[in-house]
Design a protein around this motif. Structure first.
Motif, mmCIF file in Angstrom:
data_model
loop_
_atom_site.group_PDB
_atom_site.id
_atom_site.type_symbol
_atom_site.label_atom_id
_atom_site.label_comp_id
_atom_site.label_asym_id
_atom_site.label_seq_id
_atom_site.Cartn_x
_atom_site.Cartn_y
_atom_site.Cartn_z
ATOM 1 N N GLY A 146 -77.452 50.081 52.969
ATOM 2 C CA GLY A 146 -77.305 48.772 53.586
ATOM 3 C C GLY A 146 -77.446 48.780 55.096
ATOM 4 O O GLY A 146 -77.016 47.834 55.764
ATOM 5 N N ILE A 147 -78.057 49.828 55.642
ATOM 6 C CA ILE A 147 -78.252 49.911 57.085
ATOM 7 C C ILE A 147 -79.447 49.062 57.505
ATOM 8 O O ILE A 147 -79.432 48.405 58.554
ATOM 9 C CB ILE A 147 -78.449 51.374 57.516
ATOM 10 N N VAL A 148 -80.474 49.089 56.690
ATOM 11 C CA VAL A 148 -81.665 48.282 56.948
ATOM 12 C C VAL A 148 -82.103 47.599 55.663
ATOM 13 O O VAL A 148 -81.706 47.986 54.559
ATOM 14 C CB VAL A 148 -82.839 49.138 57.493
ATOM 15 N N ARG A 149 -82.906 46.584 55.836
ATOM 16 C CA ARG A 149 -83.582 45.938 54.713
ATOM 17 C C ARG A 149 -85.071 46.115 54.953
ATOM 18 O O ARG A 149 -85.537 46.049 56.102
ATOM 19 C CB ARG A 149 -83.213 44.460 54.642
ATOM 20 N N LEU A 150 -85.826 46.344 53.888
ATOM 21 C CA LEU A 150 -87.261 46.571 54.007
ATOM 22 C C LEU A 150 -88.011 45.501 53.217
ATOM 23 O O LEU A 150 -88.370 45.708 52.053
ATOM 24 C CB LEU A 150 -87.617 47.973 53.483
ATOM 25 N N PRO A 151 -88.272 44.348 53.854
ATOM 26 C CA PRO A 151 -88.997 43.284 53.162
ATOM 27 C C PRO A 151 -90.377 43.730 52.687
ATOM 28 O O PRO A 151 -90.895 43.223 51.691
ATOM 29 C CB PRO A 151 -89.106 42.184 54.222
#
Length: 217
Positions: A194-199
Motif C-alpha cells: 500500500g505504499i504506491v498504486r500502479l494505475p
C-alpha cells in the motif's frame, strides 16, 4: 519534423530547473522551432562533436553509455523543461536518445556562451543530480534505490501524488544498476504494502510519502 515551441511551453515541468534561467532561454530563442524525435531516435552519439545544448519542450530523454560487455548504463533521465548536453571537452561521452515522442530545441554553442549567466545554475544543478545518482547507486538494497528514484521523479514533476514514468522498467533497471526482474519485484511489493498504486506500467500514485522517504534514506 519541426513544431513551434510556444505551442508546447505549457507542458514544461516547473521545478526541474531554475525558472529564471529557463525563461531566458525560452524568450531569447522564441523564434526557433523545436525538432520532433520519435521514440528511440538518437539525438547525439558518443564520440560526436559536443557544444550545443538541448532544451526539452515535451517528452523525455535517456542519456547512456554502452559498457565493454554490451550492457547499457543509463546515467540520467531528462524531462520536459530541462536542459541537457553539458559535456567536458569537445566530444560527447554518452548517447542521448528520445524515450517517447519528444520535442527538443537546440541551443547552439555560440548562443550558450552568450547566455553563460543563465546556464550556470543549470550546469550546477546537473552536477548535483550526478552526485545524487552516485549516492543512489551506492545503496545496498534495491528497495532503497527504487524509493529514491520515485521520489526524484515525483519532485521533478511538481511533487504530484500521481505522475507518469515515461521510461520502461528496463530503463529504470539500467539507471539503478538492477535487473528488470528486481525492479518489477520491488514495484510489486510496494504496491502490495500500500505504499504506491500502479494505475498502469507508466503511471505511479504515491500513497505513503513518509514510508517511501524512510525507505530511501
Amino acid at each position: 519534423m519541426t513544431i513551434h515551441p510556444r505551442e508546447f511551453r505549457s507542458t514544461a515541468l516547473h521545478g526541474a530547473t531554475p525558472d529564471i534561467a529557463l525563461d531566458g532561454l525560452f524568450d531569447r530563442s522564441a523564434g526557433q522551432p523545436a525538432t520532433l524525435f520519435s521514440a528511440g531516435s538518437e539525438i547525439y552519439a558518443q564520440g560526436e562533436k559536443a557544444g550545443d545544448l538541448y532544451l526539452i519542450e515535451f517528452g523525455a530523454v535517456r542519456v547512456y553509455r554502452l559498457l565493454a560487455d554490451g550492457r547499457r548504463q543509463i546515467s540520467s533521465f531528462h524531462l520536459a523543461g530541462e536542459v541537457f548536453g553539458f559535456e567536458a571537452g569537445g566530444t560527447h561521452h554518452f548517447f542521448a536518445e528520445a524515450i517517447g515522442a519528444t520535442g527538443i530545441r537546440v541551443i547552439r554553442a555560440g548562443q550558450g556562451a552568450a547566455r553563460s549567466h543563465e546556464l550556470l545554475p543549470l550546469v550546477l544543478q546537473g552536477l548535483v543530480k550526478a552526485q545524487e545518482h552516485l549516492l543512489v547507486l551506492g545503496r545496498q538494497h534495491a528497495a532503497e534505490r527504487v524509493a529514491a528514484f520515485l521520489l526524484d521523479m515525483a519532485s521533478r514533476q511538481g511533487d504530484l501524488e500521481e505522475f507518469d514514468l515515461p521510461m520502461s522498467r528496463g530503463d529504470v533497471a539500467d539507471y539503478l544498476g538492477l535487473t528488470i526482474e528486481t525492479v518489477s519485484r520491488v514495484f510489486s511489493r510496494m504496491k502490495d504494502k500500500g505504499i504506491v498504486r500502479l494505475p498502469s506500467l507508466r503511471r505511479v500514485r504515491i500513497l505513503k510519502w513518509d514510508t517511501l522517504r524512510a525507505m530511501s534514506e
